[in-house]
Write a protein that holds these residues in place. Structure first.
Motif, mmCIF file in Angstrom:
data_model
loop_
_atom_site.group_PDB
_atom_site.id
_atom_site.type_symbol
_atom_site.label_atom_id
_atom_site.label_comp_id
_atom_site.label_asym_id
_atom_site.label_seq_id
_atom_site.Cartn_x
_atom_site.Cartn_y
_atom_site.Cartn_z
ATOM 1 N N LEU A 179 67.308 -13.837 -70.011
ATOM 2 C CA LEU A 179 67.417 -14.531 -68.732
ATOM 3 C C LEU A 179 68.262 -13.749 -67.735
ATOM 4 O O LEU A 179 67.914 -13.661 -66.557
ATOM 5 N N ILE A 180 69.356 -13.197 -68.229
ATOM 6 C CA ILE A 180 70.226 -12.448 -67.311
ATOM 7 C C ILE A 180 69.489 -11.195 -66.816
ATOM 8 O O ILE A 180 69.501 -10.884 -65.624
ATOM 9 N N THR A 181 68.808 -10.511 -67.736
ATOM 10 C CA THR A 181 68.021 -9.338 -67.334
ATOM 11 C C THR A 181 67.024 -9.721 -66.237
ATOM 12 O O THR A 181 66.944 -9.081 -65.191
ATOM 13 N N ALA A 182 66.297 -10.792 -66.479
ATOM 14 C CA ALA A 182 65.271 -11.217 -65.526
ATOM 15 C C ALA A 182 65.894 -11.645 -64.206
ATOM 16 O O ALA A 182 65.399 -11.308 -63.125
ATOM 17 N N TYR A 183 67.000 -12.351 -64.307
ATOM 18 C CA TYR A 183 67.651 -12.816 -63.081
ATOM 19 C C TYR A 183 68.099 -11.637 -62.228
ATOM 20 O O TYR A 183 67.881 -11.601 -61.015
ATOM 21 N N LYS A 184 68.707 -10.658 -62.883
ATOM 22 C CA LYS A 184 69.215 -9.525 -62.118
ATOM 23 C C LYS A 184 68.082 -8.717 -61.489
ATOM 24 O O LYS A 184 68.230 -8.130 -60.435
#
Ligand code: ARG
Length: 589
Positions: A179-184
């Protein structure tokens, strides 16, 4: 007239056991369990089987029954109308006047407290339920635990236990790296603020689509997980924000379901304790190495091994549960710690609970898994495109909307329609889950749940509103007496005469009122909300039969008073029963 001399204890079963104890020399509590309810009330109101006495007394059960009935008859207390020997049974008929008086005094004097007797005082109980997962919708898979868990929470509190309700949120795991990867890469803060979990789910889907094309994304995600585990500030801030966003949806649902947790503590809380758990297991010689992972072998108990530490450092659902149980015992010194989850997790619970037992904790015998069956949806009808999850928020909206449509049809002039529609709709949804043994799957069917004439929440609520309406009509327009006070006033008046409630229909109602406390205890012991749900349905049915046969607001004052007192008792017990089921009881509908 109601004769105060005939007032016995709260419970006729207990009083009867006392009489039997006197004549048999057996222990009262054993007798209490042995007392039965005859299948047909024409045979008697209570029955005592004599088979168990035959060996000791060296006589046939029939002979014992005849002797016992005779002895009891010779010094029969006033509240008992008759003791008859029928085969191997002694059957008892109650004095209906005494019974009616006693039951109504018990109910109306205790008011909201009727049904409990401080059984749990001094005992700490943990009830863990609901426990949805952060960044995923609160979907129908968590509805059962939330509804059933709340009942167990309520019932134990009602009985005087010191209950701590816990929401064990799923707030940790490898998905957060993704999720963090995608969010960034693709996320917008504003959009996610607005769309909450839907936005997060979208990012998650996007991550998987992209990772199919570019595998290096997986490495990035893993790197974020490692960072989170190492306490990296940026990643933890984003994670925290995801948690808060998710809680917004969850809290909207808890508000509507009328649920407040004493403790909301996610799995992440136990992160720091994984190594310590592994060390303890190691010291006790329980830990084994297997393909780089650490496990506890459970072959002896016919279960697959319990995975304690993974070789890739991945998520440790089991180890967290072990850590959480230890933490809970240290924090709350519980007498009982209960876990309400779907039955698909039964193996998981059996495994880690066995591990805790092997660790030698004496409290291991006091932790229990309470599984339940799932919701089944008619194919196609309820599932969204592409088999997406069914969101509880959507179900709640649908419940309220469908109920509002029914109200608009039946009683369009009703005040506060929206609010009542919410109470009935949400109540119907809950009741639909609570009416059967929890382990049974629940077939989702709006028509059945919302049927005002079926064995449903709305039917019971409607009967409650009807009882309220009768009581209100008995009051003068300017009276602001509440129903509890009215109930007490009715039985306290000099003209209260319980012999006017000796008819079969009233007796049936009274019998159900009398049995309510025993049902509450039974529900607590078996963790079975249906015991209360079915009892309130039976009460509603019995009262409606009474209501159809006997006019309540008659001119004859003593008759009116007696029937109103019965109505007040019914109102009280339905209200309490629905309350335990987590269902509101509107006074008009
Ligand atoms: N969050 C988990 C899930 O959605 C349920 C947690 C149940 N409780 C527990 N102590 N494992 O499957």
């Amino acid at each position: 007239m109601y004769d105060f001399e005939m007032r016995v204890s709260l419970n006729f079963t207990k009083s009867l056991a006392e009489v039997l104890a006197k004549h048999t020399g057996l222990a009262q509590n054993e007798l209490e369990i042995a007392i039965e309810t005859p299948p047909d009330s024409k045979l008697g109101h209570f029955a005592f089987p004599c088979f168990g006495l035959a060996k000791e007394m060296k006589k046939s059960p029939t002979a014992i029954s005849a002797e016992l009935a005779e002895k009891i008859e010779s010094e029969r207390p006033g509240w008992l109308a008759q003791a008859v020997s029928t085969g191997a049974y002694v059957n008892f008929f109650l004095n209906r006047t005494a019974f009616a008086g006693n039951v109504l005094f018990d109910v109306l004097e205790a008011g909201e407290g009727y049904g409990a007797d401080g059984e749990g005082l001094g005992q700490a109980v943990i009830v863990e339920y609901s426990s949805p997962n952060i960044a995923k919708h609160f979907h129908v898979g968590h509805l059962g635990t939330t509804i059933i868990g709340k009942v167990i929470d309520n019932v134990y509190r009602f009985l005087g236990y010191d209950v701590t309700s816990i929401n064990h949120l799923g707030d940790w795991g490898t998905q957060f790296g993704k999720l963090i990867t995608a969010y960034k890469k693709w996320g917008s803060r504003e959009e996610i603020e607005q769309t909450e979990i839907a936005g997060l789910v979208k990012l998650y889907v996007k991550f998987h689509e992209e990772a199919d094309k570019d595998a290096s994304l997986n490495d990035e995600a893993r790197a974020w997980v490692v960072k989170m585990q190492d306490g990296d500030k940026e990643s933890l801030e984003i994670w925290q924000w995801f948690c808060e966003l998710s809680m917004k949806e969850f809290n909207r649902i808890y508000d509507r379901l009328d649920i407040v947790f004493d403790s909301i503590r996610g799995e992440s809380f136990y992160n720091g304790q994984m190594e310590a758990v592994a060390e303890m297991l190691e010291k006790k010689g329980l830990l084994k190495e297997s393909e780089g992972a650490k496990i506890v072998d459970l072959e002896e108990w016919n279960m697959p091994p319990s995975l304690i530490l993974r070789s890739d450092g991945g998520t440790l659902y089991t180890t967290r549960d072990i850590a959480a149980a230890i933490y809970r015992y240290e924090t709350y010194e519980f007498n009982k710690c209960l876990y309400v989850t779907g039955n698909e997790q039964s193996l998981h619970f059996a495994q880690w609970m066995k591990v805790v037992e092997l660790m030698g904790y004496p409290w291991a015998k006091n932790i229990e898994h309470i599984p339940y069956g799932m919701y089944l949806f008619e194919s196609g009808k309820m599932s969204t495109r592409r088999g997406d999850v069914i969101k509880v928020e959507d179900l709640l909206n649908e419940a309220a909307a469908k109920t509002l449509a029914i109200i608009n049809e039946k009683n369009p002039a009703l005040e506060n329609k929206e609010r009542v529609a919410e109470q009935i709709g949400v109540g119907a949804l809950k009741f639909g889950k609570l009416y059967n043994s929890r382990i049974k799957d629940t077939v989702f069917d709006w028509d059945r749940m919302l049927n005002f004439e079926g064995e449903t929440g709305p039917y019971v609520q409607y009967t409650h509103a009807r009882a309220c309406s009768v009581l209100r009509k008995s009051l003068s327009d300017d009276s602001n007496m509440d129903f509890a006070a009215l109930g007490l006033a009715l039985i306290s008046g000099a003209t209260f005469d319980s012999s006017l409630l000796a008819d079969d229909e009233a007796f049936d109602v009274l019998r159900i009122l009398h049995d309510f406390p025993a049902k509450v205890l039974d529900c607590a012991e078996k963790y079975e909300p249906f015991i209360i749900a079915r009892h309130v349905v039976a009460l509603a049915q019995a009262y409606n039969t009474f209501y159809t046969k006997h006019q309540i607001l008659v001119d004859d004052e003593p008759t009116r008073r007696a029937r109103l007192a019965l109505t007040a008792g019914v109102r009280q017990v339905i209200k309490t029963g629905l309350g335990l089921l987590g269902i509101s009881a509107p006074v008009v509908m």
